[in-house]
Design a protein around this motif. Structure first.
Motif, PDB file in Angstrom:
ATOM      1  N   PHE A 157       0.824  -1.215   0.000  1.00 12.71           N
ATOM      2  CA  PHE A 157       0.000   0.000   0.000  1.00 12.71           C
ATOM      3  C   PHE A 157       0.857   1.264   0.000  1.00 12.71           C
ATOM      4  CE2 PHE A 157      -2.838  -3.238   1.723  1.00 12.71           C
ATOM      5  CZ  PHE A 157      -3.992  -3.016   0.973  1.00 12.71           C
ATOM      6  N   GLY A 158       2.119   1.123   0.432  1.00 13.06           N
ATOM      7  CA  GLY A 158       3.022   2.271   0.456  1.00 13.06           C
ATOM      8  C   GLY A 158       3.148   2.990  -0.872  1.00 13.06           C
ATOM      9  N   PRO A 159       3.405   2.255  -1.970  1.00 10.11           N
ATOM     10  CA  PRO A 159       3.524   2.918  -3.282  1.00 10.11           C
ATOM     11  C   PRO A 159       2.248   3.660  -3.681  1.00 10.11           C
ATOM     12  CG  PRO A 159       4.431   0.715  -3.373  1.00 10.11           C
ATOM     13  CD  PRO A 159       3.736   0.824  -2.050  1.00 10.11           C
ATOM     14  N   LEU A 160       1.089   3.084  -3.354  1.00  9.91           N
ATOM     15  CA  LEU A 160      -0.184   3.727  -3.693  1.00  9.91           C
ATOM     16  C   LEU A 160      -0.356   5.028  -2.912  1.00  9.91           C
ATOM     17  CD1 LEU A 160      -2.542   0.598  -3.714  1.00  9.91           C
ATOM     18  CD2 LEU A 160      -1.470   1.723  -5.668  1.00  9.91           C
ATOM     19  N   TYR A 161       0.053   5.004  -1.645  1.00 10.57           N
ATOM     20  CA  TYR A 161      -0.054   6.208  -0.819  1.00 10.57           C
ATOM     21  C   TYR A 161       0.867   7.312  -1.357  1.00 10.57           C
ATOM     22  CZ  TYR A 161       0.623   9.402   3.074  1.00 10.57           C
ATOM     23  OH  TYR A 161       0.717  10.533   3.832  1.00 10.57           O
ATOM     24  N   LEU A 162       2.085   6.938  -1.707  1.00 13.20           N
ATOM     25  CA  LEU A 162       3.044   7.931  -2.206  1.00 13.20           C
ATOM     26  C   LEU A 162       2.563   8.576  -3.495  1.00 13.20           C
ATOM     27  CD1 LEU A 162       6.498   6.181  -1.620  1.00 13.20           C
ATOM     28  CD2 LEU A 162       5.555   8.127  -0.371  1.00 13.20           C
ATOM     29  N   VAL A 163       2.032   7.757  -4.393  1.00 11.76           N
ATOM     30  CA  VAL A 163       1.626   8.241  -5.715  1.00 11.76           C
ATOM     31  C   VAL A 163       0.289   8.975  -5.696  1.00 11.76           C
ATOM     32  CG1 VAL A 163       0.883   7.491  -8.006  1.00 11.76           C
ATOM     33  CG2 VAL A 163       2.956   6.539  -7.006  1.00 11.76           C
ATOM     34  N   LEU A 164      -0.697   8.406  -5.010  1.00 12.89           N
ATOM     35  CA  LEU A 164      -2.057   8.952  -5.056  1.00 12.89           C
ATOM     36  C   LEU A 164      -2.341  10.035  -4.029  1.00 12.89           C
ATOM     37  CD1 LEU A 164      -4.035   5.609  -5.593  1.00 12.89           C
ATOM     38  CD2 LEU A 164      -3.285   7.260  -7.330  1.00 12.89           C
ATOM     39  N   ILE A 165      -1.618  10.032  -2.926  1.00 12.80           N
ATOM     40  CA  ILE A 165      -1.923  10.990  -1.858  1.00 12.80           C
ATOM     41  C   ILE A 165      -0.746  11.921  -1.558  1.00 12.80           C
ATOM     42  CG2 ILE A 165      -2.622  11.234   0.558  1.00 12.80           C
ATOM     43  CD1 ILE A 165      -4.026   8.523   0.300  1.00 12.80           C
ATOM     44  N   SER A 166       0.333  11.356  -1.037  1.00 16.18           N
ATOM     45  CA  SER A 166       1.476  12.174  -0.610  1.00 16.18           C
ATOM     46  C   SER A 166       2.032  13.049  -1.730  1.00 16.18           C
ATOM     47  CB  SER A 166       2.583  11.267  -0.065  1.00 16.18           C
ATOM     48  OG  SER A 166       3.723  12.021   0.290  1.00 16.18           O
ATOM     49  N   GLY A 167       2.183  12.471  -2.916  1.00 15.66           N
ATOM     50  CA  GLY A 167       2.769  13.199  -4.025  1.00 15.66           C
ATOM     51  C   GLY A 167       1.850  14.176  -4.718  1.00 15.66           C
ATOM     52  N   ARG A 168       0.563  14.133  -4.397  1.00 17.17           N
ATOM     53  CA  ARG A 168      -0.399  14.976  -5.094  1.00 17.17           C
ATOM     54  C   ARG A 168      -0.790  16.234  -4.329  1.00 17.17           C
ATOM     55  NH1 ARG A 168       1.424  11.973  -7.797  1.00 17.17           N
ATOM     56  NH2 ARG A 168       2.298  13.978  -8.401  1.00 17.17           N
ATOM     57  N   PHE A 169      -0.467  16.282  -3.054  1.00 16.85           N
ATOM     58  CA  PHE A 169      -0.866  17.423  -2.243  1.00 16.85           C
ATOM     59  C   PHE A 169       0.339  18.105  -1.587  1.00 16.85           C
ATOM     60  CE2 PHE A 169      -4.414  14.440  -2.313  1.00 16.85           C
ATOM     61  CZ  PHE A 169      -5.457  15.271  -2.723  1.00 16.85           C
ATOM     62  N   ASN A 170       0.249  19.424  -1.464  1.00 14.77           N
ATOM     63  CA  ASN A 170       1.312  20.195  -0.831  1.00 14.77           C
ATOM     64  C   ASN A 170       1.187  20.165   0.691  1.00 14.77           C
ATOM     65  OD1 ASN A 170       2.853  21.490  -3.040  1.00 14.77           O
ATOM     66  ND2 ASN A 170       0.879  22.414  -3.548  1.00 14.77           N
ATOM     67  N   ARG A 171       2.305  20.393   1.352  1.00 11.74           N
ATOM     68  CA  ARG A 171       2.284  20.546   2.798  1.00 11.74           C
ATOM     69  C   ARG A 171       1.698  21.917   3.129  1.00 11.74           C
ATOM     70  NH1 ARG A 171       5.772  17.035   5.528  1.00 11.74           N
ATOM     71  NH2 ARG A 171       6.033  18.561   7.216  1.00 11.74           N
ATOM     72  N   LYS A 172       1.146  22.055   4.322  1.00 13.26           N
ATOM     73  CA  LYS A 172       0.509  23.310   4.715  1.00 13.26           C
ATOM     74  C   LYS A 172       1.478  24.492   4.699  1.00 13.26           C
ATOM     75  CE  LYS A 172      -3.127  21.266   7.576  1.00 13.26           C
ATOM     76  NZ  LYS A 172      -3.719  21.180   8.942  1.00 13.26           N
ATOM     77  N   ASP A 173       2.749  24.217   5.008  1.00 10.75           N
ATOM     78  CA  ASP A 173       3.727  25.305   5.072  1.00 10.75           C
ATOM     79  C   ASP A 173       4.498  25.514   3.774  1.00 10.75           C
ATOM     80  OD1 ASP A 173       5.061  22.903   5.195  1.00 10.75           O
ATOM     81  OD2 ASP A 173       6.492  23.529   6.737  1.00 10.75           O
ATOM     82  N   ALA A 174       4.008  24.899   2.682  1.00  3.93           N
ATOM     83  CA  ALA A 174       4.696  25.014   1.388  1.00  3.93           C
ATOM     84  C   ALA A 174       4.629  26.448   0.863  1.00  3.93           C
ATOM     85  CB  ALA A 174       4.060  24.072   0.381  1.00  3.93           C
ATOM     86  N   ARG A 175       5.750  26.887   0.288  1.00  3.41           N
ATOM     87  CA  ARG A 175       5.798  28.218  -0.302  1.00  3.41           C
ATOM     88  C   ARG A 175       5.220  28.194  -1.713  1.00  3.41           C
ATOM     89  NH1 ARG A 175      11.793  30.482   1.643  1.00  3.41           N
ATOM     90  NH2 ARG A 175      11.331  30.416   3.892  1.00  3.41           N
ATOM     91  N   LYS A 176       5.040  29.377  -2.286  1.00  5.28           N
ATOM     92  CA  LYS A 176       4.387  29.506  -3.591  1.00  5.28           C
ATOM     93  C   LYS A 176       5.081  28.687  -4.678  1.00  5.28           C
ATOM     94  CE  LYS A 176       2.739  32.865  -6.974  1.00  5.28           C
ATOM     95  NZ  LYS A 176       2.653  34.311  -7.343  1.00  5.28           N
ATOM     96  N   LYS A 177       6.423  28.760  -4.732  1.00  6.74           N
ATOM     97  CA  LYS A 177       7.173  28.048  -5.763  1.00  6.74           C
ATOM     98  C   LYS A 177       6.931  26.547  -5.672  1.00  6.74           C
ATOM     99  CE  LYS A 177      11.868  27.412  -7.568  1.00  6.74           C
ATOM    100  NZ  LYS A 177      13.317  27.728  -7.358  1.00  6.74           N
TER     101      LYS A 177
END
Length: 348
Positions: A157-177
């Motif tokens: 399930f790890g690869p699915l989480y990385l691809v579908l969730i973690s990699g698709r959304f920014n962290r709350k403290d992410a800067r504009k760039k």
């Protein structure tokens, strides 16, 4: 290591921390085009054999892993001397590997700055609990940790989480760039995937792309896990943590057969990479071979690497990873020693 030895080790590795434009271009040529060629062959093979399609997709997955190493080098600014070139190629390879370049770049830099530091876990690494933390955790936390560390979940399930969730959304403290880069990669992926699905159908697309990316993701997590989870891996609290020890003793040398070493972009020399992140992947082996102190790093082979699946908790007192069963025995011995202590009686 003494401060003098540490300084000398950095000095010895410094000559390898230089990118070679010719080598970088050659690596891109022998890595990225094969993905498209194998993808096309996998699609064409559907009319012959689904099994052949799956096999070709799995072979393509190794080139995706190798592409990820290029992406990885770009995040460290080691693949090209030019910062903009690293950014452009990093974003392109980010599309191919499904990782947002700027987001991963920041999280991975945190991983390097905190690797093996017991007081700074949680960003860009695998969840590790100490024996004491597990002992004091709630039943739900223990259950969650056991589920997380289960190989089926971690590599399935790890690869699915990385691809579908973690990699698709920014962290709350992410800067504009960082946010814009993630949005750009997501938009490109949606557009390309939509065209492919319309062109060949969702079943064929899912079979080929799904098999390729899932396999690549599982391999990537396996490599990361193995190279930081071995019996005598280095972990220390902030007050005693040392960057060089974290690199050389907290990262392993994963000695792989030549073909797998090539397919994984020399990332098996992980101890070298953690010591000097600016060394491009094609110089890692040379740095290892020509720097004697680096050869003292823990060596793990393809055969012995599977032993790491047993290790679930870190024991700071004995400086090693242990199994859940061993942790239970520790708790039993601790309880037994308490029970056997002579009890004092009050005199009236």
């Amino acid at each position: 290591m003494s401060k003098e030895q540490t300084k000398q080790l950095h000095k010895d590795v410094a000559p390898f921390a230089k990118s070679d434009l010719k080598k970088s271009i050659v690596q891109m040529i022998n890595t990225i085009p094969p993905i498209f060629i194998l993808w096309f062959l996998a699609y064409k093979s559907l009319s012959v054999s689904v099994t052949l399609t799956v096999v070709l997709s799995i072979v393509a997955a190794f080139f995706v892993v190798r592409t990820f190493i290029i992406f990885h080098d770009c995040t460290h600014g080691s693949f090209f001397r030019n910062k903009k070139a690293n950014s452009i190629v990093g974003t392109i390879t980010g599309v191919l590997t499904l990782f947002p370049y700027e987001k991963w770049k920041r999280e991975h830099s945190i991983h390097h700055a905190t690797s093996s530091n017991l007081d700074k876990r949680g960003v860009g690494d695998i969840w590790v609990m100490t024996v004491e933390e597990y002992k004091n955790a709630s039943k739900f936390e223990r259950f969650s940790y056991r589920v997380y560390r289960n190989p089926i979940v971690l590599f399935g399930f790890g690869p699915l989480y990385l691809v579908l969730i973690s990699g698709r959304f920014n962290r709350k403290d992410a800067r504009k760039k960082e946010r814009m880069n993630t949005y750009l990669i997501n938009i490109i992926l949606v557009a390309v995937y939509t065209v492919l699905i319309v062109a060949i159908g969702w079943k064929a697309f899912l079979l080929i792309q799904g098999t390729m990316m899932f396999t690549a993701g599982a391999l990537g997590i396996w490599l990361f896990y193995i190279q930081h989870t071995f019996e005598d891996s280095y972990f220390e609290e902030e007050t005693d943590w040392d960057y060089v020890k974290a690199a050389v003793e907290g990262s392993s040398y994963y000695q792989l057969p030549r073909v797998l070493q090539w397919a994984t972009g020399n990332i098996g020399f992980h101890h070298v990479h953690h010591l000097a992140p600016r060394v491009p992947n094609y110089n890692l082996e040379m740095a290892h071979e020509l720097t004697p102190p680096l050869q003292k790093a823990t060596t793990i082979t393809l055969k012995t690497s599977f032993e790491s699946l047993r290790y679930r908790l870190y024991d700071p007192n004995n400086k090693k990873f242990i199994t859940f069963k061993e942790a239970k025995q520790y708790s039993f011995k601790e309880k037994l020693s308490i029970d056997l202590k002579p009890k004092r009686t009050r005199l009236s």
